[in-house]
Each structure stands twice: as C-alpha cells, then as structure tokens.
Design an enzyme around this catalytic site. Sequence first.
Site, short mmCIF file in Angstrom:
data_model
loop_
_atom_site.label_atom_id
_atom_site.label_comp_id
_atom_site.label_asym_id
_atom_site.label_seq_id
_atom_site.Cartn_x
_atom_site.Cartn_y
_atom_site.Cartn_z
N LYS A 1 0.85 -1.20 0.00
CA LYS A 1 0.00 0.00 0.00
C LYS A 1 0.88 1.24 0.00
O LYS A 1 1.72 1.42 0.88
CB LYS A 1 -0.85 0.01 1.27
CG LYS A 1 -2.28 -0.41 1.05
CD LYS A 1 -2.96 -0.45 2.38
CE LYS A 1 -4.31 0.20 2.33
NZ LYS A 1 -4.97 0.12 3.64
C1 E4P Z 1 -8.31 0.71 3.47
O1 E4P Z 1 -7.45 0.15 2.86
C2 E4P Z 1 -8.13 1.45 4.73
O2 E4P Z 1 -7.35 0.67 5.60
C3 E4P Z 1 -9.41 1.71 5.45
O3 E4P Z 1 -10.53 1.36 4.68
C4 E4P Z 1 -9.50 3.05 6.11
O4 E4P Z 1 -10.74 3.19 6.72
P1 E4P Z 1 -11.07 4.31 7.79
O5 E4P Z 1 -11.32 5.60 7.08
O6 E4P Z 1 -12.31 3.81 8.48
O7 E4P Z 1 -9.88 4.38 8.72
#
Ligand code: E4P
Length: 213
Positions: A83
């Site tokens: 990521k």
């Molecule tokens: C996705 O890859 C992220 O880890 C996640 O969906 C972030 O979500 P949040 O905005 O609830 O922290």
Amino acid sequence: MRIFIDSANIKEIREINDMGFLAGVTTNPTLVAREKRDYFKVVKEICEIVDGPVSAEVISAEVEGMVIEAERLAEIHPNVVIKIPVTEPGLQAINILKQKGISSNATLVFSANQALLAARAGAAYVSPFIGRIDDIGNDGLAVLSDIIEIFDQYMIDSEVIAASIRHPMHAVAAAKIGSHIATIPYSIIKQMIKHPLTDVGIEKFLHDWRQAF
Ligand code: E4P
C-alpha cells in the site's frame, strides 16, 4: 464485488475467513498499531490464513524508503500487496515497484484524478476512501462511481477497492456502482450478515418444530 476485510486482528480475520466469502485483506498503520505486535509477523500470519491479496502499507514518505520497505514486505509472502499513498513520491514508488514485479495498492485516494494517475503509474489496486470523503461533506460514492466509469471507459485493468466503508449500505452502494472489491471492517461485515427477520424466522421454525415433535 469481492469482499476483503480491513483488519490486522488475527482472530477477526480467521473468524471471517472461516465463512468462505473472504477474498483478501487490507491493513493500515493504524490497524497494525492497534495490535501492538510485530508488523512482519502479523502480515505473515494473515497470509497463512487468507488465500488472497494482503495489503501492507509503507511508512516512509520518500521514494527510496518506500521501495526498500516494499521489497522487505513483499518477501514475506507472494500474496503481499504494497500500500502506497498517492503523493508524488508515492507515484514514483508505484512505478518502480511495477517494474520490479511488486504489486501495489494506491491508498488514501480521495479523487478520481488520483485514482487515474495511480492506475496509469502501475498500481494493481486503487483504494478510494469513501467514508473519509463523506466525513468532509463530499460524496464518497460519487468519487467511487467516477473512478469505475473512467476505468471502464479506458479499459484500465487496475482493480478498485472501495475503502473506508462505514456502514452496510456503503457496501451495497459500492456493489451496485460496480466496485471490484470492498474492504470492510469486521464489525460491518457482522452487521451485513445479520438480519432481524432471519433471527425471528429461526425462532419461529424452532418453536413450530418443538410443538410438533
Ligand atoms: C483501506 O485500505 C483502509 O485501511 C481503510 O478502509 C481506512 O478506513 P477508515 O477511514 O475507516 O480508517
């Protein structure tokens, strides 16, 4: 739409994986920090449980650091996806990783333009954060819909992961829009499974059965 879990908690991941519909996992630094465990061990364990892409995020903000971290993470298991936040160095890192044959997931995507650039740079996945877009008074699902439309129009093969899902109807809407994947927190997956009429129905069936036999 394939279902990923957005979690770094082994117990949650194992429980959801046992139900057979899980196709992958996303983690992020906040989720991993919550576990207070060795990052590499957590990612390795997740890969041993789930047969699908497992996203692990880099912490560095510079290209070189991102690539070094990515290479280390990618060594853990062939299913690890890196990521990378969509910044200028992030796009450079995505490009380098693509050339090295390392799969990336462009994260912290808040606009269709960021998604398009990340896909063109070579990201295998792009993750628009629907809930966080809603949080600032914009329309997360509209951004998701724009991304899907653009990717379809140009036959871009990067897959779109609807991320930052905050409630079950986000998942329904993402599926209707045509998102390839939604990454969903454990608690919301549990809400998606549950329906009060299912519980009432089971109770009634059991009641009728017991009365007859
Ligand atoms: C996705 O890859 C992220 O880890 C996640 O969906 C972030 O979500 P949040 O905005 O609830 O922290």
